[in-house]
Design an enzyme around this catalytic site. Structure first.
Site, PDB file in Angstrom:
ATOM      1  N   ASP A  58      -0.568  10.546  -4.980  1.00 16.97           N
ATOM      2  CA  ASP A  58       0.114   9.515  -4.209  1.00 16.97           C
ATOM      3  C   ASP A  58       1.053   8.746  -5.124  1.00 16.97           C
ATOM      4  O   ASP A  58       0.692   8.412  -6.254  1.00 16.97           O
ATOM      5  CB  ASP A  58      -0.914   8.573  -3.580  1.00 16.97           C
ATOM      6  CG  ASP A  58      -0.294   7.691  -2.506  1.00 16.97           C
ATOM      7  OD1 ASP A  58       0.640   8.159  -1.823  1.00 16.97           O
ATOM      8  OD2 ASP A  58      -0.734   6.544  -2.362  1.00 16.97           O
ATOM      9  N   HIS A  74       8.369  -2.068  -1.016  1.00 11.77           N
ATOM     10  CA  HIS A  74       6.911  -2.143  -1.035  1.00 11.77           C
ATOM     11  C   HIS A  74       6.407  -2.603  -2.404  1.00 11.77           C
ATOM     12  O   HIS A  74       5.547  -3.484  -2.497  1.00 11.77           O
ATOM     13  CB  HIS A  74       6.314  -0.773  -0.699  1.00 11.77           C
ATOM     14  CG  HIS A  74       4.828  -0.686  -0.877  1.00 11.77           C
ATOM     15  ND1 HIS A  74       3.933  -1.305  -0.031  1.00 11.77           N
ATOM     16  CD2 HIS A  74       4.069  -0.065  -1.817  1.00 11.77           C
ATOM     17  CE1 HIS A  74       2.687  -1.057  -0.429  1.00 11.77           C
ATOM     18  NE2 HIS A  74       2.736  -0.310  -1.514  1.00 11.77           N
ATOM     19  N   GLU A 109      -1.002   2.715   5.200  1.00  4.84           N
ATOM     20  CA  GLU A 109       0.242   2.828   4.431  1.00  4.84           C
ATOM     21  C   GLU A 109       1.082   3.906   5.091  1.00  4.84           C
ATOM     22  O   GLU A 109       0.663   5.065   5.187  1.00  4.84           O
ATOM     23  CB  GLU A 109      -0.035   3.167   2.965  1.00  4.84           C
ATOM     24  CG  GLU A 109      -0.634   1.991   2.209  1.00  4.84           C
ATOM     25  CD  GLU A 109      -0.626   2.171   0.688  1.00  4.84           C
ATOM     26  OE1 GLU A 109      -0.597   3.323   0.221  1.00  4.84           O
ATOM     27  OE2 GLU A 109      -0.645   1.141  -0.013  1.00  4.84           O
ATOM     28  N   ASP A 141      -1.907   6.644   4.259  1.00  2.26           N
ATOM     29  CA  ASP A 141      -2.864   6.513   3.162  1.00  2.26           C
ATOM     30  C   ASP A 141      -3.702   5.252   3.405  1.00  2.26           C
ATOM     31  O   ASP A 141      -3.396   4.172   2.906  1.00  2.26           O
ATOM     32  CB  ASP A 141      -2.110   6.414   1.836  1.00  2.26           C
ATOM     33  CG  ASP A 141      -3.029   6.625   0.649  1.00  2.26           C
ATOM     34  OD1 ASP A 141      -3.856   7.547   0.704  1.00  2.26           O
ATOM     35  OD2 ASP A 141      -2.911   5.867  -0.330  1.00  2.26           O
ATOM     36  N   ARG A 176      -7.851  -3.004   0.872  1.00  4.74           N
ATOM     37  CA  ARG A 176      -7.192  -3.899  -0.099  1.00  4.74           C
ATOM     38  C   ARG A 176      -8.180  -4.721  -0.907  1.00  4.74           C
ATOM     39  O   ARG A 176      -7.922  -5.048  -2.069  1.00  4.74           O
ATOM     40  CB  ARG A 176      -6.238  -4.845   0.630  1.00  4.74           C
ATOM     41  CG  ARG A 176      -5.175  -4.155   1.442  1.00  4.74           C
ATOM     42  CD  ARG A 176      -4.241  -3.334   0.589  1.00  4.74           C
ATOM     43  NE  ARG A 176      -3.263  -2.628   1.414  1.00  4.74           N
ATOM     44  CZ  ARG A 176      -2.468  -1.672   0.951  1.00  4.74           C
ATOM     45  NH1 ARG A 176      -2.527  -1.297  -0.320  1.00  4.74           N
ATOM     46  NH2 ARG A 176      -1.610  -1.068   1.738  1.00  4.74           N
ATOM     47  N   GLN A 232      -9.722  -2.465  -3.462  1.00  5.24           N
ATOM     48  CA  GLN A 232      -8.688  -2.181  -4.463  1.00  5.24           C
ATOM     49  C   GLN A 232      -8.489  -3.349  -5.433  1.00  5.24           C
ATOM     50  O   GLN A 232      -8.383  -3.146  -6.649  1.00  5.24           O
ATOM     51  CB  GLN A 232      -7.370  -1.864  -3.750  1.00  5.24           C
ATOM     52  CG  GLN A 232      -6.239  -1.413  -4.675  1.00  5.24           C
ATOM     53  CD  GLN A 232      -5.000  -0.966  -3.903  1.00  5.24           C
ATOM     54  OE1 GLN A 232      -5.019  -0.904  -2.670  1.00  5.24           O
ATOM     55  NE2 GLN A 232      -3.934  -0.646  -4.605  1.00  5.24           N
ATOM     56  N   LYS A 251      -8.948   4.061  -1.930  1.00  2.00           N
ATOM     57  CA  LYS A 251      -8.034   5.051  -1.354  1.00  2.00           C
ATOM     58  C   LYS A 251      -8.748   6.354  -1.009  1.00  2.00           C
ATOM     59  O   LYS A 251      -8.082   7.347  -0.727  1.00  2.00           O
ATOM     60  CB  LYS A 251      -6.931   5.358  -2.375  1.00  2.00           C
ATOM     61  CG  LYS A 251      -6.126   4.146  -2.804  1.00  2.00           C
ATOM     62  CD  LYS A 251      -5.051   3.823  -1.798  1.00  2.00           C
ATOM     63  CE  LYS A 251      -4.012   2.895  -2.409  1.00  2.00           C
ATOM     64  NZ  LYS A 251      -2.834   2.797  -1.530  1.00  2.00           N
ATOM     65  N   GLU A 305       1.731  -6.149   3.753  1.00  5.25           N
ATOM     66  CA  GLU A 305       3.070  -6.733   3.683  1.00  5.25           C
ATOM     67  C   GLU A 305       3.443  -7.441   4.988  1.00  5.25           C
ATOM     68  O   GLU A 305       4.052  -8.506   4.982  1.00  5.25           O
ATOM     69  CB  GLU A 305       4.103  -5.646   3.388  1.00  5.25           C
ATOM     70  CG  GLU A 305       3.921  -4.982   2.028  1.00  5.25           C
ATOM     71  CD  GLU A 305       4.736  -3.702   1.942  1.00  5.25           C
ATOM     72  OE1 GLU A 305       4.172  -2.630   2.260  1.00  5.25           O
ATOM     73  OE2 GLU A 305       5.923  -3.777   1.602  1.00  5.25           O
TER      74      GLU A 305
END
Lengths: 418, 418
Positions: free
Chosen positions: B124, B131, B197, B229, B233, B236, B249, B359
């Site tokens: 990826d 982004h 994503e 994807d 968050r 992550q 992920k 976002e």
């Protein structure tokens, strides 16, 4: 347990890596197709031939005709136990099978070794605390050496399965983007800080869907190999923020050709060290899941003798492979037969027990002097790196053989890349 | 080019994703084994059956009997061209093949779709500048938004191939380690910031050893899919330093079932944007290697109508898939048939063109209001996400169909993990 006696004489020695106690699994050829073999003393028992001849029969077989161990792994722990039991009986001193098996022994010296498994995916971890502290100190300073998550998570990242090669494969120094600290822009050139990483590799022998416990993870592991995760430190330094190492780790990952099974390592289980911060419940181990395995790294400059540059032990890890595999499944990530998990670099607490040149030369600031008189900060072209490992029993050793590779010069940068 | 006429009537429409101009490749079943199919209008041409019947013959075939497209990819560009040429002739209005082919058409509504390829490895990337700036601003502040290397390297990381699923597969919200900013220790719980994503996936159709140029990389690409994807968050944020995202992920990566070939996209090539910093020579593109593909994301709360939450275009990427693939090989990393490359999240410059909830809701600080009146910062259980994409020609579209998936509640945390 003591040394078990075999009718294969070379196996009856305190010095061999491959006594009857061990019986590791590999893939070999002698000019023809790849076959599955079992190391015994200085020989290989050709179990592909034994199965084809009907001397060895496995449940739901044939399982050994593809020349790798994936089908045996898929068959599961009952078959793993049955095969090991059959081999330990058939190769024992006084076995009635000697006449059947003897024609299927091949000298290791005459065999070419191949990858013992088809690697599904490769994950590399960062689970040695001394290594993490050393690298963290160099990259981020002593105050920020250990990332905040390190004592809670067996930190790992996905590597590249296509880069996994068997011991003996030469490794070409990579080209890549390098940026000097004082340079404004990067350039494309051969890595000048090419390095090894001394690791153990755990081979996943059973699949999973959904989260598994640490005990279930341990049950899924088929065996262990030595692993050298070749690393280009200068490529890594420039590329690794924010998403981790990529091309720095994609040149090659070498593994030793013999899978030492979990069963052979059973007498050498040992616990991970005391926790410096309580682990979350899911990572708690129900028993000892590390192993007491002595490890060493030899560096042989071209045309010179070998220097042992590091000695350490797998018991230095903060997290076991079972903990790593359990954590790997927390998100629902499916694991597959043939997945390979690198332990992370294994460094002991002392300077001569560090598992990478980065640590041994402290980022190049304290070059090593080899027995040959040569000086090394990182690897030079022509250098041969050899990892060795063995669990030491009472008058016998369960050894891993060697994981070796020679550094070849980088390929010339193509005209269109200059 | 304009709309090409087919004897399959449903293909002769300005609205269909699958006119004769497109001819994307997928894998489907209708109760029996998986077969290779080609989308045409509202139908699927069963090319596995055509090959078995001797109506379609490919060089070095059979290549279509395994139910995936890997064998065709391995066969190389000459076969790719021959197959597309045969299909465009045989499906064209007035073709003498109509009587032979018509019995092998299946309604898309009656077919179950599967992964069109066996995924070798999944990488990826992070190659959309809007982004990267948005996420960087939220995670590291506006001054440090874009990492120093970003304008020089198509930043990528290895993902998990076992997590790749076909559109239509439900996605279970992951559990994982979460740590609130003000908490001392993490806890193990369902992700509360589960996200999408919006990406394109490039499918590598030819292998490489050693470094390839951008042109050679472009030649290796078989086609493109839509890719979601899925990303946790909160997992992550706690795990990603220093080695990048891992379990955040690994839950699932969804791809659309139809591979739109490079040949079908040829009329829509467009250039990457002007460079803000000169690229190293090896990353220079010899021609336009992005594509003008309109993209949208729909969010459908359980039992409600769909809201389009983002509209953008693949031409927003800073790096093309060819540049990414070239960079992927710099270290000597071998690429294999079936490798999948995610573009990175595709966000446009305006707020309503952002390709992730992170976002769109600015980290949860500015929740979206959906057409249904519901509010969303991140995804909730029962939400269905649907990506759509199409290149728009003169009176026709080369579409990707849908890439859809519904979020299911997390599995209960097991007793031993609490």
């Amino acid at each position: 347990m003591t040394l078990l006696q075999s009718w294969v004489e070379s196996a009856n020695s305190a010095d061999t890596d491959f006594p009857l106690n061990n019986l590791p699994y590999g893939a070999f050829s002698t000019g023809g197709p790849r076959r599955c073999g079992v190391a015994i003393g200085a020989q290989i028992l050709d179990v592909t031939a034994l199965e084809a001849a009907g001397i060895l029969t496995l449940e739901n077989g044939p399982l050994l005709q593809a020349g790798d161990w994936n089908a045996v792994m898929s068959a599961g722990p009952t078959v793993w136990d049955a095969l090991r039991g059959w081999l330990q009986t058939a190769l024992a001193a006084g076995s009635g099978q000697q006449a059947n098996l003897a024609p299927h022994l091949v000298d290791q010296a005459n065999a070419q070794m191949h990858l013992p498994i088809t690697v599904a995916e490769y994950t590399d971890f960062y689970a040695g605390k001394n290594h993490a502290v050393n690298v963290g100190t160099m990259f981020r300073g002593a105050e920020n050496a250990l990332p905040a998550n390190w004592l809670s998570i067996p930190i790992g990242y996905n590597g590249r399965a296509s880069s996994v090669v068997v011991s003996g494969t030469d490794v070409v120094r990579p080209n890549g983007q390098l940026k000097a600290p004082d340079a404004e822009l990067p350039r494309f050139a051969p890595s000048a800080r090419f390095d090894l990483e001394l690791e153990m590799g755990a081979i996943v022998g059973q699949p999973s869907e959904g989260m598994v416990s640490v005990q279930e993870a341990d049950d899924m592991i088929f065996g262990y190999v030595l692993l050298n995760d070749w690393s280009a430190r200068d490529i890594q330094a420039w590329e690794y923020q924010p998403l981790g190492p990529f091309q720095a780790k994609a040149t090659a990952t070498s593994i030793s050709p013999w899978i030492v099974t979990k069963a052979a390592l059973e007498p050498f289980r040992t616990s991970t060290p005391e926790r410096e911060r309580p682990l979350l419940a899911y990572l708690t181990e129900p028993g000892p899941m590390l192993y007491d395995i002595d490890l060493e790294v030899g560096l042989t400059p071209s045309g010179k003798g070998e220097s042992i540059i590091a000695r350490t032990n797998y018991n230095q890890m903060y997290y076991s492979a079972a903990q790593q595999l359990c954590h790997h499944t927390t998100s629902g990530c499916a694991m597959r037969v043939g997945d390979l998990l690198g332990s992370g670099t294994i460094s002991g607490p002392s300077k001569d027990s560090r598992g990478s040149m980065l640590e041994l030369s402290w980022g190049g600031k304290e070059p090593l002097t080899l027995d040959s008189g040569d000086s090394r900060s990182f690897l030079e072209d022509g250098d041969r790196l050899t990892l060795r490992g063995a669990a030491l029993g009472d008058g016998y050793r369960v050894g891993f053989g060697e994981c070796t590779g020679k550094v070849l010069p980088a390929k010339p940068v193509p005209d269109w890349a200059q």
